[in-house]
Design a protein around this motif. Structure first.
Motif: not given
Length: 732
Positions: A493-496, A523, A498-499, A386
């Motif tokens: 930095y988490s997926e959430e 991003r 970035q989403a 990650k």
């Protein structure tokens, strides 16, 4: 060409030494001030959306992501009347400081709950400083002394990006001095052991020092034209010593070997420069081209490592081809003075490496299978990598910016210091677009993981306005534009996180918008890295193939070298994840803060540097094997003899270079530890498991096919390839 160079340097040896001394004096004076001209930033992507948006906020609105965060602790709580007065005064005084474009706080924003810590013992002051990274640093240096001891009984601690950059600059210079104090004496001791003599052991250090001095002078000149990262200094020192050791070992070992066979000093120098010198030249070009791949990336943090690395390689190679032969010509046979266990008269007999090579070529399939299995197993953790960006958590735990960040994570659940900033530069006058701004803010506040949206028309949450505009709303307005602050509830930095950036950028808007902030910058950084990485790999692969073809006349050997190098790096990347992401071996590596990921730029740096250093040993070993094969036409025998003659030198060089890079583990900065451990592991794995097992196993299985090339390329190699003297290849 190399024969002529050796003859010229031998005859003009005193002039060469005099010019070298003068160069060191001039370059040393020029490079002495380089540390004051370097920057601690360089992670932003020039021209990216987040960079443009941040520049717009700074230029048009005098605002932006907080550069400076003051954690203010009050005895008795932050809501006491006298504390409120002091907090307001502190904020106003900070806002009036030179270079501060705006400053807000818990007390000036109507006692905003998100800016008050748990238990009401502390509160935040957020400031934005104007200018680029260097200007921000200068403003901080000026204002910091007026607040670091507190304000009217309030305790003040500094955090934020500007403070992180300042502390990184200080830390890197401390680390550099500590690493040099440790590695120089240890390296000298190991060199004495390797060379079994004092005089010969001093030569690699001399070359390393010259390379470092020259590279620092180049960096100082480059600061006049472009930004250069302060972290390039560590690479300059480490790579300078490493390549000085490598190249000196290659040349001096061959020189002593030739003397042991009865050659004169001039003959030994000529042979050493023609053979080991050619290897040094090819190695230097290969390493420089591998490092040049970093120039393809837009961030000057990565580009700075290319500047430093290419300069170091150039000066190390030049010193090995010019300065070292001159020193050997002056020393003559005295290079073995104060030595013991001098080389035998008939070098190249049976030794550990030749016996290992003989063992491997008798059992190539099981040995290669076992080595590949080990490398893939060690590399498996990288499948779960990650990535993130460097921040205050890279600093030691006792650093002030790190302590402030820890307090923010502990006592301030809302991520007020890490907002996603949405900029509408040309949306029209905010008063005339109030309805559009209100509707857009409501829409953004309804997105997942959004805690609050602040703008010119008020504050919003869950699709509703929760607070009317306050006196501070003018900070969100310009003559023809506006911006909004989107406070999220997730790690950027988490997926959430970035989403959320994707959702904001694609949300329906009544005007054109761009986004800034940590999540947005991450991003854009990942897009830049992944977009340029294929070109980086292609450049390294093509240049490596061409250079090794010119060296060997084979198209098989370059492909083999590229595949083995990639395979050897699997263990390195696996170790980075296993240690720094998963948190193993902290007792050995040195304590560091787990961030749940690896700094995104580190694997790229490790790849380019390690690939180049691996090719260093590949070129040295293949040159000797090719030399043996040209003389005998026996592939298996040339592998055994070539590895026997070079294996000890490669191992010694790898051990010394690994020691230099392991000194990076003394750094207080986490990603410098990553770089040091990654490069040390890459060098050791490549010089032992790959060169000692996989290479001889492959060459045994390939047989005469090792030296194959299409007829057209055979003619090309005969015209422009490099050959040892007049020796004709027997490869066809």
């Amino acid at each position: 060409m190399l024969d002529k160079l050796a003859a010229l340097v031998t005859v003009r040896r005193r002039l060469v030494l005099l010019v070298s001394v003068l160069f060191c004096v001039v370059a040393g004076g020029l490079g002495a001030s380089v540390a004051t001209k370097l920057s601690a930033g360089g992670f932003d992507v020039p021209g990216a959306e987040s960079t443009r948006a941040a520049a717009t906020l700074d230029r048009r609105f005098g605002s932006g992501e907080p550069d400076l965060v003051l954690l203010v602790t009050a005895p008795g709580g932050v809501d006491r009347p006298d504390t409120v007065r002091k907090g307001e005064e502190l904020t106003a005084r900070l806002a009036a400081e030179p270079g501060v474009q705006e400053a807000v706080s818990y007390w000036t924003l109507g006692k905003a709950p998100s800016l008050r810590g748990e238990g009401a013992a502390s509160a935040l002051v957020l400031a934005h400083l104007k200018g680029d990274e260097d200007q921000v640093g200068r403003y901080l240096d000026q204002l910091r002394p007026r607040y670091e001891d507190g304000y009217q009984g309030l305790t003040v601690e500094f955090g934020g990006r500007a403070e992180v950059a300042r502390e990184l600059n200080e830390q890197i210079q401390k680390d550099l001095m500590l690493a040099e104090a440790l590695v120089l004496p240890l390296t000298l001791l190991l060199l004495v052991f390797v060379f079994r003599g004092v005089i010969a052991a001093l030569l690699p250090l001399a070359l390393g020092v010259v390379a470092i001095i020259g590279a620092l002078a180049v960096l100082r000149l480059l600061t006049q034209f472009t930004d250069v990262s302060v972290f390039a200094m560590n690479l300059t020192t480490g790579l300078g010593l490493g390549l000085g050791i490598d190249y000196s070992l290659f040349v001096v070992s061959r020189y002593r070997e030739e003397l042991a066979t009865g050659a004169t000093v001039s003959e030994a120098i000529a042979t050493s420069v023609r053979t080991a010198g050619r290897t040094v030249l090819y190695s230097a070009v290969t390493v420089a081209l591998s490092l040049s791949a970093l120039l393809l990336f837009p961030m000057y943090f990565l580009r700075s490592f290319a500047y430093a690395g290419i300069a170091v390689v150039a000066f190390a190679a030049l010193s090995a081809l010019v300065l070292l032969p001159a020193l050997l010509a002056v020393l003559g046979t005295r290079v073995d003075k104060w030595s013991w266990n001098k080389p035998r008269k008939a070098p190249g007999g049976q030794n550990l490496w030749s016996r290992l090579a003989a063992f491997v070529v008798r059992r190539p399939v099981p040995m290669a299978t076992g080595a590949i299995a080990v490398l893939l197993l060690l590399g498996a953790p990288f499948l779960g990598v990650k990535l993130n960006l460097a921040d205050e958590r890279a600093l030691p735990a006792d650093a002030e910016a790190h302590r402030v960040n820890a307090a923010l994570l502990r006592d301030y659940p809302a991520r007020e210091t890490d907002p996603l900033l949405v900029v509408a530069e040309n949306s029209g006058a905010p008063r005339s677009r109030a309805d559009d701004i209100d509707a857009y803010a409501r829409r953004l506040s309804a997105l997942g993981h959004v805690s609050r949206v602040d703008g010119w028309t008020g504050s919003y949450a869950d699709g509703h306005r929760i607070a009317p505009p306050t006196a501070s709303r003018q900070r969100y307005a310009a003559k023809e534009g506006t911006w909004l602050s989107v406070v999220s509830s997730v790690d950027p930095y988490s997926e959430e996180g970035q989403a959320l950036v994707h959702d904001v950028r694609t949300a329906e808007a009544p005007f054109d918008v761009t986004t800034a902030g940590t999540a947005s910058a991450f991003r854009d950084t990942m897009d830049a890295l992944t977009g340029r990485m294929p070109y980086c790999l292609l450049l390294i692969a093509v240049t490596t193939f061409v250079l090794l073809f010119l060296l060997t006349g084979s198209v098989v050997m370059p492909v083999k070298a590229i595949v083995l190098n990639l395979l050897s790096l699997t263990a390195t990347f696996g170790a980075l994840v296993w240690v720094f992401q998963d948190g193993h071996l902290r007792w050995l590596i040195g304590d560091f803060t787990l961030t749940g990921g690896v700094v995104a730029t580190t694997p790229i740096m490790v790849f380019c540097l390690a690939f180049g250093l691996s090719m260093d040993y590949e070129v040295f070993l293949l040159s000797r094997i090719k030399e043996e094969y040209d003389a005998t036409g026996d592939t298996v025998g040339s592998v055994v003899r070539g590895l026997g003659r070079t294996g000890g030198i490669v191992t010694a060089a790898a051990a010394l270079v690994a020691l230099v890079f392991l000194s990076f583990l003394t750094s207080g900065i986490t990603y410098m530890k990553m770089l040091g451990l990654g490069l040390a592991l890459a060098v050791v794995v490549d010089a032992t498991l790959v060169r000692g097992v996989l290479l001889p196993a492959f060459m045994r299985l390939a047989g005469r096919f090792n030296w194959w090339a299409p007829a057209a390329l055979v003619r090309v190699h005969r015209r422009i390839g490099l050959h040892e003297g007049a020796t004709e290849s027997r490869t066809r």
